[in-house]
Design a protein around this motif. Structure first.
Motif, PDB file in Angstrom:
ATOM      1  N   TYR A  96       0.831  -1.210   0.000  1.00  0.00           N
ATOM      2  CA  TYR A  96       0.000   0.000   0.000  1.00  0.00           C
ATOM      3  C   TYR A  96       0.865   1.259   0.000  1.00  0.00           C
ATOM      4  O   TYR A  96       0.544   2.245  -0.670  1.00  0.00           O
ATOM      5  CB  TYR A  96      -0.955   0.018   1.197  1.00  0.00           C
ATOM      6  N   GLU A  97       1.953   1.231   0.730  1.00  0.00           N
ATOM      7  CA  GLU A  97       2.837   2.394   0.768  1.00  0.00           C
ATOM      8  C   GLU A  97       3.485   2.627  -0.596  1.00  0.00           C
ATOM      9  O   GLU A  97       3.622   3.773  -1.027  1.00  0.00           O
ATOM     10  CB  GLU A  97       3.892   2.227   1.863  1.00  0.00           C
ATOM     11  N   ASP A 100       0.868   4.184  -2.726  1.00  0.00           N
ATOM     12  CA  ASP A 100       0.727   5.601  -2.361  1.00  0.00           C
ATOM     13  C   ASP A 100       1.806   6.440  -3.028  1.00  0.00           C
ATOM     14  O   ASP A 100       1.533   7.542  -3.524  1.00  0.00           O
ATOM     15  CB  ASP A 100       0.795   5.787  -0.841  1.00  0.00           C
ATOM     16  N   ASP A 101       3.044   5.924  -3.067  1.00  0.00           N
ATOM     17  CA  ASP A 101       4.147   6.656  -3.697  1.00  0.00           C
ATOM     18  C   ASP A 101       3.896   6.847  -5.192  1.00  0.00           C
ATOM     19  O   ASP A 101       4.095   7.936  -5.736  1.00  0.00           O
ATOM     20  CB  ASP A 101       5.479   5.928  -3.473  1.00  0.00           C
TER      21      ASP A 101
END
Length: 121
Positions: A96-97, A100-101
């Protein structure tokens, strides 16, 4: 491998909603089979069978206290389950991170940076 076998057996035992409820109730403190059977519309023998399944996988233990046989939740088995779940939670969080990036990069100039590098549509 032994932990994986136990983990499989524990998850299988917890597939039953009555057993999950018994575990939740034992998290609040020790109880006898009679105490645990009280809210259900089943016999004490039926709840005893559920307790036996939970005991066989190591989630519950019973001690003898005079005429009583209180059931006790074994937290170390829950720790094994938590560690397994946490490993996959961390992996999902990392994905998920990264997403997001990528989304943040796309939002800065309005286009997908991968397309400007010649990626196929």
């Amino acid at each position: 491998m032994a932990d994986d076998d136990q983990l499989s057996r524990v998850f299988a035992a917890l597939a039953d909603p009555t057993r999950r409820d018994i575990v939740a109730r034992l998290a609040a403190g020790d109880a006898t089979v009679g105490d645990l059977a009280a809210p259900y519309d089943v016999s004490v023998q039926a709840v005893s069978k559920h307790i036996r399944v939970l005991t066989d996988v190591g989630l519950v233990s019973q001690t003898r206290d005079a005429q009583r046989r209180p059931c006790h939740l074994e937290a170390d088995v829950l720790d094994l389950m938590t560690a397994w779940i946490e490993r996959y939670r961390r992996q999902a969080q990392a994905r998920y991170e990264r997403l997001d990036d990528v989304l943040a990069e796309m939002g800065e100039d309005g286009h997908d940076p991968r397309r400007s590098r010649g990626a196929a549509s």
